[in-house]
Design a protein around this motif. Sequence first.
Motif, mmCIF file in Angstrom:
data_model
loop_
_atom_site.group_PDB
_atom_site.id
_atom_site.type_symbol
_atom_site.label_atom_id
_atom_site.label_comp_id
_atom_site.label_asym_id
_atom_site.label_seq_id
_atom_site.Cartn_x
_atom_site.Cartn_y
_atom_site.Cartn_z
ATOM 1 N N ALA A 166 -12.247 -13.596 -35.159
ATOM 2 C CA ALA A 166 -12.453 -12.406 -34.970
ATOM 3 C C ALA A 166 -13.531 -12.444 -33.912
ATOM 4 C CB ALA A 166 -13.328 -11.257 -35.452
ATOM 5 N N MET A 167 -15.116 -12.990 -33.915
ATOM 6 C CA MET A 167 -15.678 -13.592 -32.782
ATOM 7 C C MET A 167 -15.183 -13.725 -31.555
ATOM 8 S SD MET A 167 -18.914 -15.602 -35.270
ATOM 9 C CE MET A 167 -19.506 -15.417 -33.478
ATOM 10 N N TRP A 168 -14.514 -14.916 -31.897
ATOM 11 C CA TRP A 168 -13.455 -16.142 -30.761
ATOM 12 C C TRP A 168 -12.728 -14.980 -29.754
ATOM 13 C CZ3 TRP A 168 -13.927 -19.740 -27.637
ATOM 14 C CH2 TRP A 168 -12.980 -19.693 -27.314
ATOM 15 N N GLY A 169 -11.292 -13.828 -30.236
ATOM 16 C CA GLY A 169 -11.087 -12.843 -29.635
ATOM 17 C C GLY A 169 -12.104 -11.961 -29.417
ATOM 18 N N VAL A 170 -13.192 -11.506 -29.687
ATOM 19 C CA VAL A 170 -13.701 -10.812 -29.116
ATOM 20 C C VAL A 170 -14.528 -11.201 -27.651
ATOM 21 C CG1 VAL A 170 -15.902 -8.831 -29.330
ATOM 22 C CG2 VAL A 170 -14.113 -8.558 -31.063
ATOM 23 N N ALA A 171 -15.257 -13.133 -28.157
ATOM 24 C CA ALA A 171 -15.640 -13.379 -27.371
ATOM 25 C C ALA A 171 -15.608 -13.539 -25.659
ATOM 26 C CB ALA A 171 -16.824 -14.236 -28.555
ATOM 27 N N LEU A 172 -14.404 -13.909 -25.756
ATOM 28 C CA LEU A 172 -13.750 -14.561 -24.934
ATOM 29 C C LEU A 172 -13.121 -13.451 -23.824
ATOM 30 C CD1 LEU A 172 -11.872 -16.840 -23.800
ATOM 31 C CD2 LEU A 172 -10.100 -16.091 -24.677
ATOM 32 N N SER A 173 -13.326 -12.218 -24.424
ATOM 33 C CA SER A 173 -12.545 -11.310 -23.180
ATOM 34 C C SER A 173 -14.276 -10.206 -22.765
ATOM 35 C CB SER A 173 -11.930 -9.592 -24.288
ATOM 36 O OG SER A 173 -12.733 -9.262 -25.096
ATOM 37 N N VAL A 174 -14.961 -10.221 -23.858
ATOM 38 C CA VAL A 174 -16.276 -9.328 -22.993
ATOM 39 C C VAL A 174 -17.131 -10.900 -22.109
ATOM 40 C CG1 VAL A 174 -16.418 -8.625 -25.149
ATOM 41 C CG2 VAL A 174 -17.274 -10.674 -24.978
ATOM 42 N N ALA A 175 -16.664 -11.805 -22.551
ATOM 43 C CA ALA A 175 -17.459 -13.027 -21.964
ATOM 44 C C ALA A 175 -16.862 -12.898 -20.395
ATOM 45 C CB ALA A 175 -17.652 -14.698 -22.332
ATOM 46 N N MET A 176 -15.543 -12.564 -20.213
ATOM 47 C CA MET A 176 -15.021 -12.472 -18.562
ATOM 48 C C MET A 176 -16.107 -10.930 -17.823
ATOM 49 S SD MET A 176 -10.829 -13.379 -19.628
ATOM 50 C CE MET A 176 -10.735 -12.799 -17.666
ATOM 51 N N VAL A 177 -16.263 -10.206 -19.139
ATOM 52 C CA VAL A 177 -16.839 -8.980 -17.771
ATOM 53 C C VAL A 177 -17.862 -9.973 -17.902
ATOM 54 C CG1 VAL A 177 -17.493 -7.450 -18.623
ATOM 55 C CG2 VAL A 177 -15.392 -7.593 -19.454
ATOM 56 N N GLY A 178 -18.642 -9.819 -18.553
ATOM 57 C CA GLY A 178 -19.863 -10.604 -17.887
ATOM 58 C C GLY A 178 -20.622 -10.939 -16.849
ATOM 59 N N ALA A 179 -19.342 -12.366 -17.004
ATOM 60 C CA ALA A 179 -19.199 -13.163 -15.536
ATOM 61 C C ALA A 179 -18.584 -12.495 -14.094
ATOM 62 C CB ALA A 179 -18.603 -13.880 -15.996
ATOM 63 N N GLY A 180 -18.005 -11.493 -14.559
ATOM 64 C CA GLY A 180 -17.834 -10.363 -13.884
ATOM 65 C C GLY A 180 -18.942 -9.021 -13.628
ATOM 66 N N LEU A 181 -19.713 -9.001 -14.208
ATOM 67 C CA LEU A 181 -21.359 -8.014 -14.186
ATOM 68 C C LEU A 181 -22.036 -8.603 -13.215
ATOM 69 C CD1 LEU A 181 -20.959 -6.435 -17.401
ATOM 70 C CD2 LEU A 181 -20.687 -5.764 -15.664
ATOM 71 N N ALA A 182 -22.205 -10.322 -14.022
ATOM 72 C CA ALA A 182 -23.126 -11.230 -13.729
ATOM 73 C C ALA A 182 -23.023 -11.452 -11.512
ATOM 74 C CB ALA A 182 -22.878 -12.592 -13.762
ATOM 75 N N VAL A 183 -21.404 -11.104 -11.040
ATOM 76 C CA VAL A 183 -21.623 -11.006 -10.068
ATOM 77 C C VAL A 183 -22.071 -9.934 -9.309
ATOM 78 C CG1 VAL A 183 -20.386 -11.055 -8.012
ATOM 79 C CG2 VAL A 183 -19.535 -12.162 -9.978
ATOM 80 N N VAL A 184 -21.437 -8.473 -10.194
ATOM 81 C CA VAL A 184 -22.629 -7.605 -8.932
ATOM 82 C C VAL A 184 -24.102 -7.368 -9.458
ATOM 83 C CG1 VAL A 184 -22.477 -4.599 -10.542
ATOM 84 C CG2 VAL A 184 -19.967 -6.084 -10.366
ATOM 85 N N ALA A 185 -24.682 -7.671 -10.512
ATOM 86 C CA ALA A 185 -25.911 -8.327 -10.608
ATOM 87 C C ALA A 185 -26.041 -8.889 -9.048
ATOM 88 C CB ALA A 185 -26.775 -8.482 -11.433
ATOM 89 N N GLN A 186 -25.418 -9.525 -8.968
ATOM 90 C CA GLN A 186 -25.700 -10.149 -7.469
ATOM 91 C C GLN A 186 -25.379 -9.737 -6.829
ATOM 92 O OE1 GLN A 186 -27.272 -14.437 -7.089
ATOM 93 N NE2 GLN A 186 -28.166 -13.125 -8.514
ATOM 94 N N MET A 187 -24.751 -9.005 -6.737
ATOM 95 C CA MET A 187 -24.404 -8.040 -4.989
ATOM 96 C C MET A 187 -25.295 -7.274 -5.241
ATOM 97 S SD MET A 187 -19.736 -7.214 -6.103
ATOM 98 C CE MET A 187 -20.562 -6.305 -4.383
#
Length: 235
Positions: A166-187
């Motif tokens: 369960a951790m792997w399935g959720v972690a993979l999807s939210v990790a992609m969101v986290g990476a995108g949010l990092a770009v937003v923060a840098q913007m």
Amino acid sequence: MADAEMAAKKNSDLGVRLASAAVMLALAGAALYFGGKVLDTFIVIVALIAFVEFVLLVVKATENLSFRLAGILAGAVYVFVAAGIMAQMDSPSLILTLGVVIFTDTGAYLFGRTIGGPRIAPRISPSKTWAGLVGGMICAALWLAVWTVSLHYFGSNYTFSALVGAMWGVALSVAMVGAGLAVVAQMGDFFESWLKRKAGVKDSSNLIPGHGGVLDRVDGLLPVALVFGFLGWLS
């Protein structure tokens, strides 16, 4: 020689920066701990100070009255809508949002200082590198994955193997969101850096010793809060 002097100055300011950071963390932690009206008041005060600093930057950046008024109006929407979204968040969501920005900044700093390399936009923010951006994305992705998994699965009745799956399935999807949010923060960081360049100043103010102004501390948080608010509205 200039680089050496700059490095020496940064090292001499380290104690002041650490002390200021400790005070900021203590204030934010106390507001989160008490919650309710205390937290709302803290968010409003931070938003008001950030908005005043934004207005001062806009005034310095342009002499055209129409541009100033438009910039101030846009800034009011930008700052106070983000503040309103954070005021409506529950504590776990607010911690998650703050963590994304903190881990983005930490990862960007560590990777940028360690690896260095080409700069993203040297005319706007000379210290920001592509390595730092990648580091911020990695750290924000890890934070979002760990926090989300912990929130939803720890303390449940899952067996260990089921929990790992369960951790792997959720972690993979939210990790992609986290990476995108990092770009937003840098913007958000780049936007404020551009505005400060236009205004001809280094920091939004001198309110926080070693850190500049409040807007300098929340420049990445504002757009991330707006994105969280938009995602919440979609859901």
